[in-house]
Scaffold this active site. Structure first.
Site, PDB file in Angstrom:
ATOM      1  CB  CYS A 116      -3.280  40.139  41.323  1.00  0.00           C
ATOM      2  SG  CYS A 116      -2.752  41.040  42.767  1.00  0.00           S
ATOM      3  CG  HIS A 255      -5.375  36.776  42.425  1.00  0.00           C
ATOM      4  ND1 HIS A 255      -4.081  36.489  42.812  1.00  0.00           N
ATOM      5  CD2 HIS A 255      -5.679  37.977  42.983  1.00  0.00           C
ATOM      6  CE1 HIS A 255      -3.635  37.479  43.564  1.00  0.00           C
ATOM      7  NE2 HIS A 255      -4.580  38.393  43.691  1.00  0.00           N
ATOM      8  CG  ASN A 285      -2.524  39.054  46.954  1.00  0.00           C
ATOM      9  OD1 ASN A 285      -1.959  38.571  45.961  1.00  0.00           O
ATOM     10  ND2 ASN A 285      -3.312  40.112  46.875  1.00  0.00           N
TER      11      ASN A 285
HETATM   12  O1  UT7 Z   1      -4.769  41.043  44.811  1.00  0.00           O
HETATM   13  C1  UT7 Z   1      -5.704  41.915  44.243  1.00  0.00           C
HETATM   14  C2  UT7 Z   1      -5.774  43.176  44.945  1.00  0.00           C
HETATM   15  N1  UT7 Z   1      -6.076  43.140  46.349  1.00  0.00           N
HETATM   16  C3  UT7 Z   1      -7.248  42.711  46.820  1.00  0.00           C
HETATM   17  O2  UT7 Z   1      -8.055  42.161  46.133  1.00  0.00           O
HETATM   18  C4  UT7 Z   1      -7.547  43.020  48.263  1.00  0.00           C
HETATM   19  C5  UT7 Z   1      -8.963  43.487  48.400  1.00  0.00           C
HETATM   20  N2  UT7 Z   1      -9.310  43.967  49.722  1.00  0.00           N
HETATM   21  C6  UT7 Z   1      -9.432  43.168  50.804  1.00  0.00           C
HETATM   22  O3  UT7 Z   1      -9.142  41.989  50.754  1.00  0.00           O
HETATM   23  C7  UT7 Z   1     -10.019  43.750  52.058  1.00  0.00           C
HETATM   24  O4  UT7 Z   1     -10.559  45.015  51.764  1.00  0.00           O
HETATM   25  C8  UT7 Z   1      -8.990  43.895  53.234  1.00  0.00           C
HETATM   26  C9  UT7 Z   1      -8.615  42.512  53.756  1.00  0.00           C
HETATM   27  C10 UT7 Z   1      -7.756  44.635  52.793  1.00  0.00           C
HETATM   28  C11 UT7 Z   1      -9.646  44.641  54.370  1.00  0.00           C
HETATM   29  O5  UT7 Z   1     -10.841  43.956  54.780  1.00  0.00           O
HETATM   30  P1  UT7 Z   1     -12.212  44.743  54.908  1.00  0.00           P
HETATM   31  O6  UT7 Z   1     -13.204  43.772  55.345  1.00  0.00           O
HETATM   32  O7  UT7 Z   1     -12.463  45.455  53.608  1.00  0.00           O
HETATM   33  O8  UT7 Z   1     -11.881  45.729  56.065  1.00  0.00           O
HETATM   34  P2  UT7 Z   1     -12.132  47.314  56.109  1.00  0.00           P
HETATM   35  O9  UT7 Z   1     -10.996  48.015  55.478  1.00  0.00           O
HETATM   36  O10 UT7 Z   1     -13.529  47.623  55.677  1.00  0.00           O
HETATM   37  O11 UT7 Z   1     -12.065  47.546  57.675  1.00  0.00           O
HETATM   38  C12 UT7 Z   1     -13.051  46.988  58.582  1.00  0.00           C
HETATM   39  C13 UT7 Z   1     -12.587  47.216  59.984  1.00  0.00           C
HETATM   40  C14 UT7 Z   1     -12.161  48.663  60.249  1.00  0.00           C
HETATM   41  O12 UT7 Z   1     -12.479  48.976  61.590  1.00  0.00           O
HETATM   42  P3  UT7 Z   1     -13.792  49.826  61.933  1.00  0.00           P
HETATM   43  O13 UT7 Z   1     -13.649  51.128  61.213  1.00  0.00           O
HETATM   44  O14 UT7 Z   1     -14.954  49.015  61.449  1.00  0.00           O
HETATM   45  O15 UT7 Z   1     -13.749  49.946  63.435  1.00  0.00           O
HETATM   46  C15 UT7 Z   1     -10.659  48.602  60.107  1.00  0.00           C
HETATM   47  O16 UT7 Z   1     -10.014  49.620  60.815  1.00  0.00           O
HETATM   48  O17 UT7 Z   1     -11.446  46.401  60.257  1.00  0.00           O
HETATM   49  C16 UT7 Z   1     -10.365  47.239  60.695  1.00  0.00           C
HETATM   50  N3  UT7 Z   1      -9.130  46.645  60.176  1.00  0.00           N
HETATM   51  C17 UT7 Z   1      -8.421  45.734  60.861  1.00  0.00           C
HETATM   52  N4  UT7 Z   1      -8.595  45.197  62.077  1.00  0.00           N
HETATM   53  C18 UT7 Z   1      -7.675  44.285  62.489  1.00  0.00           C
HETATM   54  C19 UT7 Z   1      -8.539  46.856  58.968  1.00  0.00           C
HETATM   55  N5  UT7 Z   1      -7.435  46.091  58.863  1.00  0.00           N
HETATM   56  C20 UT7 Z   1      -7.338  45.399  60.023  1.00  0.00           C
HETATM   57  C21 UT7 Z   1      -6.428  44.451  60.511  1.00  0.00           C
HETATM   58  N6  UT7 Z   1      -6.621  43.922  61.733  1.00  0.00           N
HETATM   59  N7  UT7 Z   1      -5.345  44.037  59.790  1.00  0.00           N
END
Ligand code: UT7
Length: 328
Positions: A116, A255, A285
């Site tokens: 990125c 970004h 992204n």
């Molecule tokens: O481009 C440079 C590199 N990439 C990035 O910078 C991306 C960085 N990461 C992120 O943007 C975020 O970590 C994500 C968008 C990928 C994920 O968001 P998050 O707030 O970190 O979610 P999480 O992985 O902590 O998950 C929170 C909850 C979980 O459920 P529980 O365990 O709390 O019940 C996940 O299972 O959200 C759930 N979850 C979803 N729910 C609905 C994870 N993905 C999804 C989804 N839809 N797509």
């Protein structure tokens, strides 16, 4: 004003594929919801390349627009540098395919792999060789992440999109170019965001394909924490090295990986959100593509004018990061 490196941006262009995939479409593919994606990431839709479309095809379209805006023939270019991690082929480079598409054999063409942060790495590379090439250089940031995304993994597929942006830089004696440019990397954290198979560590095999190891594997939560810290620190350092106050920034082009990462970077760098160009909603992204696409959009809408101070900041796989202050 003390310039770290002088150059003039003489043209910009962008390309997004025709096909659009909305959050509502994704609701039918994985266990997610439009509401979750919008509130956790800021993404509403993304553009997806056709099966027969590759990264160079997007760059060529963006390049044609940038050349038109610059009033230049492709034959006037002195080099092509493409920031990408989704090349058409591992070799030849995407830069070489772009050169073929523009029909300008002879000039150097190569790729920069910094995920990125790829556009900022490519711009740094291009601006540093500009004086020896002494001709306009085409710098692209482009990725077709849809081709390396696991469309059953809701943790990654909801974020990604495809697109390309191009800037053409030219030598100049005018007071414009980089006031500062910071690049960094930490390879010890590479496993947190990786495409494991397809290289020499794990060549393609039936097994790697069955296990989907050619797709992006991301520990989203971990990446998020590092992104917030590294992008914020890089932005602060770039502003400091430029010798300006954050209030002097006219527009911040970050970004676009997640709106929450952008907001945290703004708080850390003390750059107001209303001076920040957030475009993630309509393209997701696109890795190296996000900054040049958002930059071109800002210029097209008159949000960036000649002599304005623009802050860029990025973070991505590697890990890599970068930030720079540019006088347009
Ligand atoms: O481009 C440079 C590199 N990439 C990035 O910078 C991306 C960085 N990461 C992120 O943007 C975020 O970590 C994500 C968008 C990928 C994920 O968001 P998050 O707030 O970190 O979610 P999480 O992985 O902590 O998950 C929170 C909850 C979980 O459920 P529980 O365990 O709390 O019940 C996940 O299972 O959200 C759930 N979850 C979803 N729910 C609905 C994870 N993905 C999804 C989804 N839809 N797509």
């Amino acid at each position: 004003m003390k310039f770290f490196r002088r150059f003039k941006i003489i043209g910009t262009g962008s390309y997004l594929p025709e096909k659009v995939l909305t959050n509502f479409d994704l609701e039918k593919m994985v266990d997610t919801s439009d509401e979750w994606i919008r509130t956790r990431t800021g993404v509403e839709k993304r553009h997806i390349v056709r099966d027969d479309e590759a990264t160079s095809d997007m760059v060529i379209e963006a390049a044609k627009e940038a050349l038109k805006n610059a009033g230049l023939a492709a034959s006037a270019l002195g080099a092509i540098i493409v920031g990408t991690i989704s090349p058409d082929t591992l070799f030849p480079s995407t830069g070489c395919w772009v050169q073929k598409g523009l029909n300008i054999p002879g000039i150097p063409a190569f790729d920069v792999s910094a995920a990125c942060s790829g556009f900022l790495y490519a711009l740094e590379a291009g601006s540093s060789v500009l004086s020896s090439i002494a001709k306009p250089i085409l710098i692209a940031g482009a990725d077709a992440l849809s081709k390396i995304t696991d469309w059953e993994d809701r943790g990654t597929c909801i974020l990604m999109g495809d697109g390309a942006g191009v800037v053409i830089i030219a030598p100049t004696d005018e007071d414009r170019g980089f006031l500062s440019s910071i690049l960094g990397a930490d390879g010890s954290l590479g496993e947190l965001l990786v495409q494991p198979a397809g290289g020499t560590r794990m060549p393609a095999s039936h097994e790697t394909v069955d296990k989907k190891l050619h797709t992006i594997q991301m520990k989203g939560n971990e990446v998020f924490k590092h992104a917030v810290r590294a992008m914020g620190d890089a932005a602060v350092a770039a502003i400091e090295q430029a010798g300006i106050d954050p209030e002097e920034i006219d527009l911040f082009i970050p970004h676009q990986a997640n709106t929450r990462i952008i907001e945290a970077t703004c708080r850390r760098a003390r750059v107001p959100l209303d001076k920040t160009h957030i475009t993630i909603g309509w393209h997701g992204n696109m890795s190296a593509g996000t900054i040049p696409v958002a930059f071109h959009d800002a210029i097209s809408k008159g949000l960036v004018k000649r002599d304005d101070l623009v802050l860029f900041a990025a973070f991505g796989g590697g890990f890599t990061w970068g930030a720079s202050v540019l006088r347009f």
